[in-house]
Write a protein that holds these residues in place. Structure first.
Motif, PDB file in Angstrom:
ATOM      1  N   CYS A   1       0.827  -1.210   0.000  1.00  0.00           N
ATOM      2  CA  CYS A   1       0.000   0.000   0.000  1.00  0.00           C
ATOM      3  C   CYS A   1       0.862   1.261   0.000  1.00  0.00           C
ATOM      4  CB  CYS A   1      -0.952   0.001   1.195  1.00  0.00           C
ATOM      5  SG  CYS A   1      -2.096  -1.389   1.231  1.00  0.00           S
TER       6      CYS A   1
ATOM      7  N   SER B   1       0.218   2.644  -4.986  1.00  0.00           N
ATOM      8  CA  SER B   1      -1.056   1.949  -4.787  1.00  0.00           C
ATOM      9  C   SER B   1      -2.269   2.846  -4.992  1.00  0.00           C
ATOM     10  CB  SER B   1      -1.116   1.325  -3.391  1.00  0.00           C
ATOM     11  OG  SER B   1      -1.137   2.321  -2.376  1.00  0.00           O
TER      12      SER B   1
ATOM     13  N   VAL C   1      -6.796  -5.630   0.952  1.00  0.00           N
ATOM     14  CA  VAL C   1      -5.408  -5.161   0.888  1.00  0.00           C
ATOM     15  C   VAL C   1      -4.595  -5.751   2.035  1.00  0.00           C
ATOM     16  CG1 VAL C   1      -6.046  -3.000  -0.252  1.00  0.00           C
ATOM     17  CG2 VAL C   1      -5.910  -3.081   2.248  1.00  0.00           C
TER      18      VAL C   1
ATOM     19  N   ALA D   1      -2.087  -0.334   5.781  1.00  0.00           N
ATOM     20  CA  ALA D   1      -3.158  -1.136   5.195  1.00  0.00           C
ATOM     21  C   ALA D   1      -4.505  -0.780   5.805  1.00  0.00           C
ATOM     22  CB  ALA D   1      -2.867  -2.616   5.385  1.00  0.00           C
TER      23      ALA D   1
END
Length: 357
Positions: free
Chosen positions: A8, A12, A31, A39
């Protein structure tokens, strides 16, 4: 098909936005990031599931495709685990940090009946697709050569943690080469051989971005590389990639043909000016882009792969294309180190398509 994202970090955000809003072929399953708080923030923002481990994501039946956005050195291990778990894989570039890693991934995917795809998918955008159509329609005649230049002073002036760009698995060729080489291969077909020279111009780099301002980076990879590409079609290209140049006044990509010249837009993006020179005109003329994705459409390659899986046809940003580009990049390194031309093992079909999904 449902996509589980691993990593992430910086890249992302655009994937998350586009998977959530742009493509009907894919949706977000959840995720995972080794930094749990990162996350958690993403999961809350996009109203999706946060996985507590990679194993938890890979065991989830809702995940059809694993999107790997981790650092290049982690691509091989994660992609192999995902394939073993029966997941299709779409990975950020490059496929791995070595050609051997790439070959193992494709072999594992074929044995398991899984698909591999990956970045960049910018060659599927309206800019380079327009160039492909111009070449296929004969506007520059027979392509005979190409040039491509990626010049930069390096990423330590803006990236929050730039050290990995100067470590094994980094460098301008592995970092930016996928954009330029994928574009060239999509336009001119596969590369058969390469020759190259390269050097690390500076032993250390100083970070001028936050939060590591002032820290020194030891340079462990070549940062100024120039290469010759022998395309299987007979065309000859040169590709330069460097983190050592303050400024340059060079074309990004140009394709030279028997009846004209084509100026190709920046392969980092999905659009950009396409300019055609024809002797009868005597000047470069900007060509309108064909209909297609011209906005920032990262994730287009995953959507295309999902649609292709459903339809039982090949996808464009394929594992075979990724492996060929990875072999080109590794061969550039070998040619520069050993002072000899290197013949490639792989090839790839690049049939032009103008409708992405």
């Amino acid at each position: 098909m449902k996509v589980g994202i691993i990593g992430c970090g910086n890249i992302s955000g655009i994937y998350l936005d586009n998977i959530s809003c742009m493509f009907n072929e894919i949706s977000l399953a959840g995720v995972y990031d080794t930094v749990g708080s990162r996350a958690a923030e993403v999961a809350q923002k996009y109203s999706t599931r946060q996985y507590n481990s990679l194993d938890e994501m890979l065991a989830c039946p809702d995940v059809d495709i694993v999107l790997n956005l981790t650092l290049p050195k982690s691509h091989f291990e994660i992609n192999m685990k995902a394939i073993a778990a029966g997941k299709h894989v779409y990975t950020e570039k490059p496929l791995g940090v070595s050609y051997a890693e790439g070959k193992q991934q494709l072999a594992a995917a074929r044995a398991k009946g899984m698909r591999i795809g990956g970045a960049p998918d910018t060659f599927m955008g309206a800019g380079i697709k327009t160039c492909s159509k111009l070449i296929q329609d004969g506007h520059i005649g027979q392509p005979v050569g190409a040039t491509a230049f990626m010049t930069s002073r390096g990423w330590e002036s803006w990236h929050p943690d730039p050290a990995f760009y100067y470590q094994p698995g980094g460098g301008p060729v592995l970092d930016m080469g996928p954009y330029y080489l994928t574009a060239l291969v999509s336009l001119l077909g596969p590369v058969g051989s390469v020759a190259a020279m390269g050097q690390a111009s500076f032993e250390t780099r100083t970070i001028t971005s936050q939060p590591k301002f002032g820290q020194q980076i030891k340079v462990e990879v070549p940062t100024y590389v120039t290469s010759l590409l022998g395309f299987s079609s007979g065309a000859i290209g040169n590709f330069m990639a460097t983190f050592d140049v303050h400024a340059a006044n060079l074309p990004i990509i140009e394709i030279y043909g028997s009846e004209g010249t084509l100026a190709v837009p920046d392969p980092n993006y999905f659009k950009g000016p396409v300019k055609l020179f024809r002797p009868d005109k005597g000047e470069f003329t900007e060509i309108p882009l064909i209909p297609g994705h011209s906005e920032n459409s990262r994730g287009l390659g995953i959507a295309n792969m999902a649609a292709a899986i459903k339809a039982g046809r090949p996808h464009e940003a394929s594992g075979e294309l990724l492996l060929h580009v990875l072999e080109i990049m590794e061969s550039i390194g070998s040619a520069a180190k050993e002072g000899r031309a290197v013949k490639l093992e792989t090839t790839v079909e690049t049939e032009p398509t103008y409708y992405n999904l």
